[in-house]
Design an enzyme around this catalytic site. Structure first.
Site, PDB file in Angstrom:
ATOM      1  N   VAL A  76     -17.634  -7.720  13.822  1.00 27.73           N
ATOM      2  CA  VAL A  76     -18.075  -7.713  12.429  1.00 27.73           C
ATOM      3  C   VAL A  76     -18.267  -9.159  11.989  1.00 27.73           C
ATOM      4  CG1 VAL A  76     -17.484  -7.023  10.069  1.00 27.73           C
ATOM      5  CG2 VAL A  76     -16.698  -5.623  12.018  1.00 27.73           C
ATOM      6  N   THR A 105     -13.308  -7.562  16.587  1.00 32.87           N
ATOM      7  CA  THR A 105     -13.231  -8.941  16.141  1.00 32.87           C
ATOM      8  C   THR A 105     -13.996  -9.022  14.831  1.00 32.87           C
ATOM      9  OG1 THR A 105     -13.160  -9.782  18.404  1.00 32.87           O
ATOM     10  CG2 THR A 105     -13.877 -11.325  16.709  1.00 32.87           C
ATOM     11  N   CYS A 106     -13.475  -9.776  13.881  1.00 31.76           N
ATOM     12  CA  CYS A 106     -14.160  -9.969  12.594  1.00 31.76           C
ATOM     13  C   CYS A 106     -14.138 -11.454  12.281  1.00 31.76           C
ATOM     14  CB  CYS A 106     -13.461  -9.169  11.492  1.00 31.76           C
ATOM     15  SG  CYS A 106     -14.310  -9.250   9.901  1.00 31.76           S
ATOM     16  N   VAL A 107     -15.321 -12.003  12.037  1.00 33.11           N
ATOM     17  CA  VAL A 107     -15.415 -13.440  11.779  1.00 33.11           C
ATOM     18  C   VAL A 107     -16.237 -13.712  10.530  1.00 33.11           C
ATOM     19  CG1 VAL A 107     -15.152 -14.091  14.205  1.00 33.11           C
ATOM     20  CG2 VAL A 107     -17.429 -13.685  13.294  1.00 33.11           C
TER      21      VAL A 107
END
Length: 130
Positions: A76, A105-107
């Site tokens: 994301v 994973t969210c960045v």
């Protein structure tokens, strides 16, 4: 290796395939929060944009005979990480069965196509034939 473009799928914003498949894994290109019916037109707010992204991902997966239950990994990307993280999570979570969340994973990023608030890409796995 197979390169897939889904009929009726989201309009690409760059030169890419909707998905690439190899050895049972399906890599779905990051989807934007517009719709196939209105390319480039984004709804207001992170909840609506997250819903559109998830619906676009479902369109691509369905075009390959898959669903969200086949997703193993999600990435994301958020342009307003601190402001939108909690609301995005609540909307995102509603798309998966209890106890069946993919790895993720969210960045935070500085920008996305169409000035979108969110983009999500996926890795899915085809079920093995019985």
């Amino acid at each position: 290796m197979q390169f897939h473009m889904i009929a009726g799928g989201p309009t690409p914003v760059a030169p890419f395939s909707h998905a690439v498949e190899t050895d049972g894994f399906v890599f779905v290109t990051g989807q934007m929060p517009d719709t196939p019916a209105a390319p480039g037109v984004l709804p207001e707010g992170i909840e609506a944009q997250t819903r559109n992204v998830m619906e676009n991902l479902k369109i691509v997966l369905a075009g390959l005979g898959l669903g969200l239950e086949h997703v193993t990994m999600a990435r994301v990307y958020l342009t307003r990480f601190k402001e939108d993280y909690a609301a995005m999570n609540a909307t995102y979570r509603s798309y998966f069965a209890e106890g069946r969340l993919p790895a993720r994973t969210c960045v935070g990023v500085t920008g996305l196509a169409y000035d979108a608030l969110i983009e999500i890409d996926l890795v899915a796995r085809r079920p093995e034939a019985p």
